[in-house]
Design an enzyme around this catalytic site. Structure first.
Site, PDB file in Angstrom:
ATOM      1  N   LYS A 107      13.560  -5.345 -17.405  1.00 36.65           N
ATOM      2  CA  LYS A 107      12.496  -5.249 -18.460  1.00 36.65           C
ATOM      3  C   LYS A 107      12.890  -5.634 -19.795  1.00 36.65           C
ATOM      4  O   LYS A 107      11.974  -6.243 -20.318  1.00 36.65           O
ATOM      5  CB  LYS A 107      12.308  -3.689 -18.401  1.00 36.65           C
ATOM      6  CG  LYS A 107      11.634  -3.119 -17.047  1.00 36.65           C
ATOM      7  CD  LYS A 107      11.778  -1.540 -17.269  1.00 36.65           C
ATOM      8  CE  LYS A 107      11.177  -1.077 -15.766  1.00 36.65           C
ATOM      9  NZ  LYS A 107      11.563   0.324 -15.465  1.00 36.65           N
ATOM     10  N   GLU A 121      16.185   7.544  -6.744  1.00 34.29           N
ATOM     11  CA  GLU A 121      15.903   7.082  -5.595  1.00 34.29           C
ATOM     12  C   GLU A 121      17.199   7.149  -4.618  1.00 34.29           C
ATOM     13  O   GLU A 121      18.422   7.700  -5.378  1.00 34.29           O
ATOM     14  CB  GLU A 121      15.651   5.587  -5.328  1.00 34.29           C
ATOM     15  CG  GLU A 121      14.308   5.179  -6.031  1.00 34.29           C
ATOM     16  CD  GLU A 121      14.068   3.753  -5.898  1.00 34.29           C
ATOM     17  OE1 GLU A 121      14.415   3.153  -4.918  1.00 34.29           O
ATOM     18  OE2 GLU A 121      13.438   3.195  -6.891  1.00 34.29           O
ATOM     19  N   VAL A 134       2.104   3.210  -5.426  1.00 37.53           N
ATOM     20  CA  VAL A 134       1.312   2.280  -6.458  1.00 37.53           C
ATOM     21  C   VAL A 134      -0.104   1.903  -5.858  1.00 37.53           C
ATOM     22  O   VAL A 134      -1.214   2.109  -6.314  1.00 37.53           O
ATOM     23  CB  VAL A 134       1.750   1.217  -7.361  1.00 37.53           C
ATOM     24  CG1 VAL A 134       1.276   0.651  -8.424  1.00 37.53           C
ATOM     25  CG2 VAL A 134       3.255   1.900  -7.849  1.00 37.53           C
ATOM     26  N   ALA A 159      -2.727  -5.946   2.525  1.00 32.25           N
ATOM     27  CA  ALA A 159      -1.587  -6.220   3.359  1.00 32.25           C
ATOM     28  C   ALA A 159      -0.665  -5.087   2.966  1.00 32.25           C
ATOM     29  O   ALA A 159      -0.088  -4.905   1.850  1.00 32.25           O
ATOM     30  CB  ALA A 159      -1.014  -7.564   2.801  1.00 32.25           C
ATOM     31  N   ASP A 178      17.612  -2.303 -13.502  1.00 35.09           N
ATOM     32  CA  ASP A 178      16.237  -2.096 -13.707  1.00 35.09           C
ATOM     33  C   ASP A 178      15.782  -2.360 -15.269  1.00 35.09           C
ATOM     34  O   ASP A 178      14.759  -2.904 -15.347  1.00 35.09           O
ATOM     35  CB  ASP A 178      15.704  -0.569 -13.247  1.00 35.09           C
ATOM     36  CG  ASP A 178      14.252  -0.548 -13.678  1.00 35.09           C
ATOM     37  OD1 ASP A 178      13.616  -0.689 -12.437  1.00 35.09           O
ATOM     38  OD2 ASP A 178      13.992   0.242 -14.573  1.00 35.09           O
ATOM     39  N   GLY A 187      13.163  14.104  -6.975  1.00 34.07           N
ATOM     40  CA  GLY A 187      12.328  12.734  -6.563  1.00 34.07           C
ATOM     41  C   GLY A 187      12.446  11.581  -7.928  1.00 34.07           C
ATOM     42  O   GLY A 187      11.684  10.626  -7.725  1.00 34.07           O
ATOM     43  N   PHE A 218       0.743  -1.177   0.192  1.00 31.44           N
ATOM     44  CA  PHE A 218       0.024  -0.054  -0.035  1.00 31.44           C
ATOM     45  C   PHE A 218       0.879   1.326  -0.242  1.00 31.44           C
ATOM     46  O   PHE A 218       0.834   1.962   0.587  1.00 31.44           O
ATOM     47  CB  PHE A 218      -1.011   0.108   1.147  1.00 31.44           C
ATOM     48  CG  PHE A 218      -2.085   0.861   0.941  1.00 31.44           C
ATOM     49  CD1 PHE A 218      -2.986   0.722  -0.240  1.00 31.44           C
ATOM     50  CD2 PHE A 218      -2.667   1.793   1.847  1.00 31.44           C
ATOM     51  CE1 PHE A 218      -4.091   1.234  -0.525  1.00 31.44           C
ATOM     52  CE2 PHE A 218      -3.570   2.352   1.843  1.00 31.44           C
ATOM     53  CZ  PHE A 218      -4.530   2.310   0.563  1.00 31.44           C
ATOM     54  N   LYS A 224       8.880  -5.953 -11.755  1.00 28.76           N
ATOM     55  CA  LYS A 224       9.716  -6.309 -12.845  1.00 28.76           C
ATOM     56  C   LYS A 224      10.990  -7.329 -12.345  1.00 28.76           C
ATOM     57  O   LYS A 224      11.315  -8.273 -13.014  1.00 28.76           O
ATOM     58  CB  LYS A 224      10.192  -5.266 -13.660  1.00 28.76           C
ATOM     59  CG  LYS A 224      11.439  -4.715 -13.056  1.00 28.76           C
ATOM     60  CD  LYS A 224      11.533  -2.965 -13.005  1.00 28.76           C
ATOM     61  CE  LYS A 224      10.247  -2.671 -11.895  1.00 28.76           C
ATOM     62  NZ  LYS A 224      10.097  -1.411 -11.171  1.00 28.76           N
ATOM     63  N   GLY A 259       5.626   1.093 -16.937  1.00 24.86           N
ATOM     64  CA  GLY A 259       4.614   1.698 -16.350  1.00 24.86           C
ATOM     65  C   GLY A 259       3.395   1.697 -16.935  1.00 24.86           C
ATOM     66  O   GLY A 259       2.786   0.518 -17.189  1.00 24.86           O
TER      67      GLY A 259
END
Ligand code: HSE
Length: 445
Positions: free
Chosen positions: A219, A204, A29, A58, A215, A201, A26, A119, A148
């Site tokens: 993909k 990270e 996304v 959860a 990353d 932002g 939670f 991913k 995305g």
């Protein structure tokens, strides 16, 4: 079926029987998935043929207040939630690999369809997850795992299922595209552009996975698997990041009418034995400014597909962020829910082609080499012969005079990566070559 005592939240009131959702995670996304399900519940119910009912969420810290969410929906026990009889679809938006792998496998084994945005999980464990989904006759959806909001998994799996895909080339990491675009448009160096991406932002706190290409490699593995009907994992993808790209590289690229992008490149080609093979790689790439991917700026993503009959296609949009990623997740939730209500399954894993995955050295690339060399008679001839002895044809040579040496920028024609990289080693050993400033691969338009 909802038991009388079990908590549930019905965001939509359309016709038909309810489809139970367990939301795992939670964060940015998950919150947006919940918002969209709540705001558009009635419409989704009509599109599905039955309302979505959230049986539980959860989250790692359920003591945090969550606006608009009944506290009784929150749980820290994801395993108990997914086992509930009234849960039909498990939505995984946690991130990480090992814990989500366990929960997702448990969900699939319990006969629940799974929608994941993860991913790293799909790229590392697609075979195990696909097998579990197949054994339980349920769906495994992961549109949000690649780029995305951009629909690309669905189009590759469904819309292009009748075509022969030759290559998939994409800007699939927004952080690195933001950094490279900032370097290109302002002349700033890598460190300052990364700092700006962090301040805004995009990057990270630990940007390693993005800037070192990991990353994008995940993909690329997913895209190559689907496009070429072959299991490809992140470990099969050659990977180089952008942390060595300098302001001088960007300037040299601009002078030659190019821009530098971090590309994920997945290709089918004919190898030395005359057999079909595939390759997947991620590295900084010089693109002519006329290439459709060259104008993908800021943190946007785009995927450029070449297929035999369809020709060239490009998919463009937001590759990250809460709402864009939630859009892709919810599209999958609607697909999985329709299958629950009306029967049927999503296309599963397709690996019939099982093509050999080439080593990076076997692929064909072109090099842009930036060197400092001695500025005296015969140097150019000596270096040109080295290229020709290695069977490498030169496309352009540009020389700039400096105080005590010369800067030489050489662009090659296409050649085997192993031949090109060996040639660079031989160049390094030449006394007339004072420094190899950069080696960047190049794509044509
Ligand atoms: N960190 C990724 C990016 C988004 O910068 O595009 C999630 O894969």
């Amino acid at each position: 079926m909802t038991s009388a005592s079990a908590p549930s939240f019905n965001p939509g009131k359309g016709p038909g029987s309810a489809v139970g959702i367990a939301l795992l995670g939670f964060g940015t996304v998950g919150t947006e998935v919940m918002r969209l399900m709540t705001e558009y519940g009635d419409e989704l119910a009509h599109r599905i043929g039955g309302p979505l009912e959230v049986r539980g969420i959860a989250a790692s810290d359920i003591s945090k207040p969550r606006e608009g969410v009944a506290p009784e929906l929150l749980t820290e026990d994801a395993f108990a939630l997914i086992e509930r009889e009234d849960v039909d679809i498990v939505v995984e938006v946690i991130g990480g690999i090992e814990y989500p792998r366990e929960v997702v496998l448990a969900a699939l084994k319990a006969g629940k369809s799974v929608v994941t945005a993860n991913k790293a999980l799909v790229a590392a464990h697609s075979a195990e997850l696909a097998d579990a989904a197949e054994a339980a006759n349920v769906d495994l959806y992961f549109e949000a795992a690649v780029a995305g909001a951009i629909p690309v998994v669905g189009p590759l799996r469904r819309s292009l299922a009748g075509d022969q895909i030759q290559s998939v080339m994409g800007i699939v990491n927004g952080t690195t595209n933001f950094i490279l675009d900032a370097m290109d448009s302002t002349g700033a160096d890598y460190a300052d552009s990364l700092a700006e991406a962090t301040r805004l932002g995009y990057a990270e706190a630990d940007p390693t996975a993005d800037v070192e290409g990991h990353d994008a490699a995940s993909k690329a593995a997913i895209l190559a698997s689907i496009a070429f009907h072959t299991r490809v994992t992140a470990d099969d993808v050659y990977c180089e990041g952008i942390s060595n790209i300098s302001a001088a590289d960007i300037e040299a690229a601009q002078q030659a009418g190019h821009t530098i992008k971090l590309l994920a490149i997945c290709e089918k080609f004919t190898n030395k034995e005359g057999k079909s093979a595939i390759s997947a790689r991620v590295h900084p790439t010089l693109l002519p400014v006329s290439h459709p991917l060259a104008s993908v700026n800021k943190s946007f993503n785009a995927i450029f597909v070449e297929a035999e009959a369809a020709g060239r296609l490009m998919f463009y949009g937001n590759g990250a962020g809460g709402a864009p990623t939630a859009s892709a997740v919810l599209g999958d939730v609607v697909g999985a829910a329709r299958n629950k209500v009306h029967g049927g399954r999503a296309p599963g894993e397709s690996t019939y082609a099982n093509l050999p995955i080439a080593d990076f050295g076997e692929t064909t690339t072109r090099y842009h080499l930036d060197m400092d060399v001695e500025d005296r008679v015969g140097v150019l001839a000596e270096l040109a012969s080295l290229f020709s002895e290695q069977g490498i044809s030169l496309r352009t040579i540009r020389q700039e005079e400096r105080d005590d040496d010369a800067r030489l920028i050489v662009v090659t024609h296409s050649a085997l990566e192993s031949d090109l990289s060996r040639t660079v080693e031989l160049l390094k050993a030449k006394p007339v070559v004072k420094a190899i400033n950069s080696v960047i691969r190049l794509e044509r338009d």
